[in-house]
Scaffold this active site. Structure first.
Site: not given
Ligand code: IMP
Length: 183
Positions: A101-102, A105, A154, A167
């Site tokens: 995963e990237d 959050d 962000f 990207r």
């Molecule tokens: P989670 O379900 O809230 O943990 O969300 C994870 C996803 O939210 C990541 O895979 C990203 O696609 C998106 N995301 C969270 N923070 C950022 C950010 O700072 N920049 C861009 N995408 C983000």
């Protein structure tokens, strides 16, 4: 309504990312040293650059697959349901799986995805995320390996977008807004 103007400040250099991936891959190689073949699952779309560098640094036999789930968007905070938009091509029962995963959050995406994949009875299931924002967590989720812990900013680049842009930056940058959107 146009987008708010912003600039991008470098937060993590391409060189630092490469060095961290090298170190993480030593650990992943050790963890899966006895595997026949590791199924490396990239979560689309943000992980596509990370997974490409990661698999080239691993010494293990790997298979690459992708999973795409819906992201809930800012206005849908109440519904944390994660829907599968594109499922894996291969079955993972009794297989070794690494989910890539990237960013972690709130933690909702990876906790749903790991629950889903666990229900398919893999032999071993591990998770890796390039970035972790622990201060944003809403559910108790910890990836097995993390590239970098970052503050609540962000970020874009290295596969990660803001409104489908940026990207292709080779580094991770922080978005800094410099004005308001014009209406
Ligand atoms: P989670 O379900 O809230 O943990 O969300 C994870 C996803 O939210 C990541 O895979 C990203 O696609 C998106 N995301 C969270 N923070 C950022 C950010 O700072 N920049 C861009 N995408 C983000």
């Amino acid at each position: 309504m146009t987008q708010r103007p912003y600039v991008i400040d470098e937060m993590i250099s391409a060189k630092a990312i490469a060095a961290r991936i090298e170190a993480l891959c030593v650990k992943i190689d050790a963890e899966f040293s006895d595997t026949d073949k590791l199924v490396v699952v990239g979560l689309l779309r943000g992980s596509f650059v990370f997974i490409a560098d990661l698999v080239r640094e691993l010494d293990l036999p790997v298979e690459v697959d992708f999973l795409e789930v819906s992201s809930y968007g800012n206005e849908m905070q109440s519904s944390r349901e994660v829907r599968v938009l594109k499922d894996l091509r291969s079955g993972i029962e009794r297989r070794d799986v690494l989910v890539v995963e990237d960013i972690v959050d709130t933690g909702h995406t990876l906790s749903h995805v790991t629950a889903l994949l666990r229900s398919r009875k893999p032999a071993r299931l591990r998770t890796i995320a390039l970035l972790d924002k622990p201060s944003r967590r809403e559910v108790d989720f910890r990836a097995d390996w993390i590239g970098f812990e970052i503050p609540d900013e962000f970020v874009v680049g290295y596969g990660i977008d803001y409104a489908q842009r940026n990207r292709n930056l080779p580094y991770i940058g922080k978005v800094r807004f410099t004005g308001e959107a014009e209406s």
